[in-house]
Write a protein that holds these residues in place. Structure first.
Motif, PDB file in Angstrom:
ATOM      1  N   GLU A 132       0.834  -1.208   0.000  1.00 41.63           N
ATOM      2  CA  GLU A 132       0.000   0.000   0.000  1.00 41.63           C
ATOM      3  C   GLU A 132       0.866   1.254   0.000  1.00 41.63           C
ATOM      4  O   GLU A 132       0.594   2.210  -0.727  1.00 41.63           O
ATOM      5  N   VAL A 133       1.921   1.236   0.801  1.00 42.08           N
ATOM      6  CA  VAL A 133       2.832   2.381   0.877  1.00 42.08           C
ATOM      7  C   VAL A 133       3.485   2.620  -0.483  1.00 42.08           C
ATOM      8  O   VAL A 133       3.516   3.745  -0.984  1.00 42.08           O
ATOM      9  N   LEU A 134       3.992   1.565  -1.096  1.00 43.56           N
ATOM     10  CA  LEU A 134       4.664   1.712  -2.380  1.00 43.56           C
ATOM     11  C   LEU A 134       3.702   2.154  -3.481  1.00 43.56           C
ATOM     12  O   LEU A 134       4.092   2.886  -4.389  1.00 43.56           O
ATOM     13  N   GLN A 135       2.461   1.746  -3.396  1.00 47.01           N
ATOM     14  CA  GLN A 135       1.465   2.165  -4.374  1.00 47.01           C
ATOM     15  C   GLN A 135       1.248   3.679  -4.297  1.00 47.01           C
ATOM     16  O   GLN A 135       1.214   4.360  -5.317  1.00 47.01           O
ATOM     17  N   ILE A 136       1.141   4.209  -3.104  1.00 45.75           N
ATOM     18  CA  ILE A 136       0.935   5.650  -2.921  1.00 45.75           C
ATOM     19  C   ILE A 136       2.210   6.408  -3.271  1.00 45.75           C
ATOM     20  O   ILE A 136       2.183   7.405  -3.981  1.00 45.75           O
ATOM     21  N   CYS A 137       3.347   5.930  -2.784  1.00 50.29           N
ATOM     22  CA  CYS A 137       4.623   6.608  -3.028  1.00 50.29           C
ATOM     23  C   CYS A 137       5.006   6.573  -4.506  1.00 50.29           C
ATOM     24  O   CYS A 137       5.700   7.472  -4.984  1.00 50.29           O
ATOM     25  N   GLY A 138       4.570   5.561  -5.224  1.00 51.44           N
ATOM     26  CA  GLY A 138       4.909   5.420  -6.631  1.00 51.44           C
ATOM     27  C   GLY A 138       4.472   6.590  -7.486  1.00 51.44           C
ATOM     28  O   GLY A 138       5.058   6.869  -8.524  1.00 51.44           O
ATOM     29  N   SER A 139       3.443   7.309  -7.052  1.00 55.58           N
ATOM     30  CA  SER A 139       2.955   8.461  -7.809  1.00 55.58           C
ATOM     31  C   SER A 139       3.424   9.791  -7.218  1.00 55.58           C
ATOM     32  O   SER A 139       2.974  10.848  -7.639  1.00 55.58           O
ATOM     33  N   CYS A 140       4.334   9.734  -6.261  1.00 50.97           N
ATOM     34  CA  CYS A 140       4.814  10.940  -5.574  1.00 50.97           C
ATOM     35  C   CYS A 140       6.136  11.406  -6.186  1.00 50.97           C
ATOM     36  O   CYS A 140       7.044  10.606  -6.428  1.00 50.97           O
ATOM     37  N   ALA A 141       6.252  12.705  -6.407  1.00 52.15           N
ATOM     38  CA  ALA A 141       7.465  13.284  -6.981  1.00 52.15           C
ATOM     39  C   ALA A 141       8.666  13.188  -6.030  1.00 52.15           C
ATOM     40  O   ALA A 141       9.809  13.256  -6.465  1.00 52.15           O
ATOM     41  N   CYS A 142       8.417  13.008  -4.743  1.00 56.80           N
ATOM     42  CA  CYS A 142       9.494  12.923  -3.748  1.00 56.80           C
ATOM     43  C   CYS A 142      10.098  11.525  -3.656  1.00 56.80           C
ATOM     44  O   CYS A 142      11.071  11.316  -2.948  1.00 56.80           O
ATOM     45  N   PHE A 143       9.515  10.577  -4.362  1.00 53.14           N
ATOM     46  CA  PHE A 143       9.948   9.188  -4.254  1.00 53.14           C
ATOM     47  C   PHE A 143      10.916   8.826  -5.374  1.00 53.14           C
ATOM     48  O   PHE A 143      10.628   9.006  -6.545  1.00 53.14           O
ATOM     49  N   ASP A 144      12.074   8.312  -4.986  1.00 51.36           N
ATOM     50  CA  ASP A 144      13.076   7.818  -5.934  1.00 51.36           C
ATOM     51  C   ASP A 144      12.865   6.311  -6.054  1.00 51.36           C
ATOM     52  O   ASP A 144      13.297   5.535  -5.196  1.00 51.36           O
ATOM     53  N   LYS A 145      12.182   5.898  -7.110  1.00 50.25           N
ATOM     54  CA  LYS A 145      11.817   4.487  -7.291  1.00 50.25           C
ATOM     55  C   LYS A 145      13.036   3.586  -7.403  1.00 50.25           C
ATOM     56  O   LYS A 145      13.029   2.466  -6.900  1.00 50.25           O
ATOM     57  N   ASP A 146      14.074   4.051  -8.058  1.00 47.79           N
ATOM     58  CA  ASP A 146      15.258   3.223  -8.280  1.00 47.79           C
ATOM     59  C   ASP A 146      15.955   2.846  -6.981  1.00 47.79           C
ATOM     60  O   ASP A 146      16.459   1.744  -6.837  1.00 47.79           O
ATOM     61  N   ARG A 147      16.007   3.780  -6.046  1.00 47.91           N
ATOM     62  CA  ARG A 147      16.705   3.527  -4.781  1.00 47.91           C
ATOM     63  C   ARG A 147      15.759   3.285  -3.616  1.00 47.91           C
ATOM     64  O   ARG A 147      16.203   2.960  -2.524  1.00 47.91           O
ATOM     65  N   GLY A 148      14.449   3.471  -3.817  1.00 49.86           N
ATOM     66  CA  GLY A 148      13.473   3.260  -2.752  1.00 49.86           C
ATOM     67  C   GLY A 148      13.546   4.319  -1.664  1.00 49.86           C
ATOM     68  O   GLY A 148      13.240   4.059  -0.508  1.00 49.86           O
ATOM     69  N   LEU A 149      13.951   5.547  -2.064  1.00 44.30           N
ATOM     70  CA  LEU A 149      14.128   6.634  -1.099  1.00 44.30           C
ATOM     71  C   LEU A 149      13.012   7.665  -1.181  1.00 44.30           C
ATOM     72  O   LEU A 149      12.518   7.975  -2.257  1.00 44.30           O
ATOM     73  N   CYS A 150      12.659   8.190  -0.019  1.00 43.64           N
ATOM     74  CA  CYS A 150      11.729   9.311   0.052  1.00 43.64           C
ATOM     75  C   CYS A 150      12.548  10.567   0.280  1.00 43.64           C
ATOM     76  O   CYS A 150      13.324  10.650   1.229  1.00 43.64           O
ATOM     77  N   LYS A 151      12.370  11.546  -0.591  1.00 51.73           N
ATOM     78  CA  LYS A 151      13.120  12.801  -0.493  1.00 51.73           C
ATOM     79  C   LYS A 151      12.212  13.950  -0.100  1.00 51.73           C
ATOM     80  O   LYS A 151      12.411  15.077  -0.528  1.00 51.73           O
ATOM     81  N   GLU A 152      11.208  13.655   0.724  1.00 53.74           N
ATOM     82  CA  GLU A 152      10.270  14.687   1.147  1.00 53.74           C
ATOM     83  C   GLU A 152      11.019  15.821   1.823  1.00 53.74           C
ATOM     84  O   GLU A 152      11.959  15.598   2.586  1.00 53.74           O
ATOM     85  N   GLN A 153      10.598  17.037   1.563  1.00 49.26           N
ATOM     86  CA  GLN A 153      11.312  18.221   2.038  1.00 49.26           C
ATOM     87  C   GLN A 153      11.293  18.358   3.556  1.00 49.26           C
ATOM     88  O   GLN A 153      12.175  18.972   4.128  1.00 49.26           O
ATOM     89  N   THR A 154      10.313  17.795   4.231  1.00 51.07           N
ATOM     90  CA  THR A 154      10.243  17.919   5.688  1.00 51.07           C
ATOM     91  C   THR A 154      11.173  16.950   6.392  1.00 51.07           C
ATOM     92  O   THR A 154      11.379  17.038   7.587  1.00 51.07           O
TER      93      THR A 154
END
Length: 59
Positions: free
Chosen positions: A9-31
């Protein structure tokens, strides 16, 4: 109500987020001080917005 999310579920939501680096599985959220692996995140406002309630991930 608090929703406990699965990794899928998390990956499904994160997959459409600009802050998510799919290749490395990283979240780059500004906060977040440093990019974090999605598996290390416990909360995200985008998850809450998607499900309309407080969401947690306990990977």
């Amino acid at each position: 109500m608090v929703y406990k999310l699965s990794l899928e579920e998390v990956l499904q939501i994160c997959g459409s987020c600009a802050c998510f680096d799919k290749d490395r599985g990283l979240c780059k959220e500004q906060t977040v001080e440093e990019p974090k692996m999605v598996k290390e995140r416990h909360r995200c406002k985008k998850w809450d917005e998607h499900f309309g309630s407080v969401c947690i991930f306990q990977g």
